[in-house]
Design an enzyme around this catalytic site. Sequence first.
Site, mmCIF file in Angstrom:
data_model
loop_
_atom_site.group_PDB
_atom_site.id
_atom_site.type_symbol
_atom_site.label_atom_id
_atom_site.label_comp_id
_atom_site.label_asym_id
_atom_site.label_seq_id
_atom_site.Cartn_x
_atom_site.Cartn_y
_atom_site.Cartn_z
ATOM 1 N N ASP A 178 17.174 80.346 -20.432
ATOM 2 C CA ASP A 178 15.915 81.192 -20.254
ATOM 3 C C ASP A 178 15.883 81.634 -19.145
ATOM 4 O O ASP A 178 14.657 82.456 -18.654
ATOM 5 C CB ASP A 178 14.685 80.119 -20.603
ATOM 6 C CG ASP A 178 14.750 78.869 -20.376
ATOM 7 O OD1 ASP A 178 15.927 78.428 -19.752
ATOM 8 O OD2 ASP A 178 13.898 78.191 -20.576
ATOM 9 N N HIS B 56 13.423 75.869 -16.637
ATOM 10 C CA HIS B 56 12.176 74.913 -16.258
ATOM 11 C C HIS B 56 12.891 73.442 -16.029
ATOM 12 O O HIS B 56 13.941 73.113 -16.456
ATOM 13 C CB HIS B 56 11.258 74.625 -17.476
ATOM 14 C CG HIS B 56 10.883 75.849 -18.137
ATOM 15 N ND1 HIS B 56 11.650 76.644 -19.143
ATOM 16 C CD2 HIS B 56 9.500 76.520 -17.590
ATOM 17 C CE1 HIS B 56 10.787 77.733 -19.376
ATOM 18 N NE2 HIS B 56 9.643 77.684 -18.426
ATOM 19 N N HIS C 263 12.341 67.973 -21.773
ATOM 20 C CA HIS C 263 11.034 67.755 -21.477
ATOM 21 C C HIS C 263 10.292 66.524 -21.795
ATOM 22 O O HIS C 263 9.439 66.071 -21.409
ATOM 23 C CB HIS C 263 9.889 68.748 -21.736
ATOM 24 C CG HIS C 263 10.222 70.152 -21.060
ATOM 25 N ND1 HIS C 263 10.301 70.064 -19.643
ATOM 26 C CD2 HIS C 263 10.343 71.349 -21.429
ATOM 27 C CE1 HIS C 263 10.580 71.122 -19.216
ATOM 28 N NE2 HIS C 263 10.648 72.259 -20.421
#
Length: 322
Positions: free
Chosen positions: A238, A153, A116
Site C-alpha cells: 500500500d 502502516h 495490526h
Amino acid sequence: MRSSVIYGDVFTRHDMEAHPESGSRLRVALSGVPENVRWRAPVRATESDLERVHRPEYIRWVRELARGTCFLDTNTYVTCHSFEAALYAAGSTFAAVERALDGEHLFALVRPPGHHAEPDRAMGFCIFNNAAVAAAKALESVDRVAILDWDLHHGNGTQTAFYGSDRVIYCSVHQENSFPKTGWLDEIGTGAGRGYTLNAPLAPGCTIADYQYVFDEVFIPALTRFRPDALIISAGQDALSDDEHGGMNLEPEDYGVLAGMLIDGTDLPLALTLEGGYGPSLGKAIGEIFSALSGKRVVPIERPLHRSTERVVEILKKVRFC
C-alpha cells in the site's frame, strides 16, 4: 532457488463488498502471479497455534461473533466465513515459513491481513496476527526469527507480540504518523528485547531511494548481525503511488527491488505473507516480487533522498542489541 505461492478460495469468502478489505482485492493480487510458479494449498492453523500470540478469551470472542456479520471495531468486520479464513491465513503463513526453512521462497496470498492484530484486539482490518503466530510457532524449532514489515502502516500488533524478546527482530518501514499512530523511532523494545525492534517512520512522498537507504544502512546490517533462521516479510503493497490509502511514491518494480535486496543481503529464502495493498497496480507489484524471487534484479531510476530519511537512519544506526 524455487518459489511458490499458497492460495485457496477460502480467503475470498471473508468478504464485505463495499469494504476496502474485500475479496476483490485478492483477485487483483492474484493477477500478478506468474504461470510458472508452483501453487500450494492453504493450511489451517489450530486455535492452540493462535494462543501462542492471542489470548484464549479473545479467540473465543471472535469465533462467537463470526457466526454472523458484524464489526469487531470501527473498521474490522467478520462474516460467517471469517473465522475459518483467519485460521487458514495464520496456518498458511506458518506453512510459508516451513517452506523457507527448506530452502524455498513462498508467498502466502492470504487474507484477512494480520499485522495490526494485538493479542486481545482486532484492529485495522486484521483479526489474528498471521506473521506473529507463524514466528511464535517457528520458535519452537529454531532459535531466531526475523520479521520485516514493508507495509505502509506500522505493524503495531507484531511489535507488541515480541517487544520484550531477543529471539525475534522486528524491522518496520512505514509512513510516519499514519494509522495506527505507532512505530516511532524511540520504540526499540524493552528488557531482553531492547534493540530488537527497529522502526523507520518515513515522511509522505518518499520513494524507493528512501527505502533502499533504510534497507542498506539499517535493516540488512541488523539482520546480518542477528543471523535469523527464518525471515518473514509482512508484505503490504500500500505504499504504491496509486494507492489512495497512503501517501508514498513506490512503483510496482520497487517491490522487486526490496525483495531482491533482502535475498542478496541475507542469503535467506523469504516467507512472505500478504498484508495491505489496495491500488490498481497491486498485481503488478506482486509480479515484480516473484520476478525478484526467481533471480531478476532491477536498478531503479535514481531519485533524490528525502532529507528526513537521513535523520531517521542516523538515529537508527545508534541502536544496538543488548
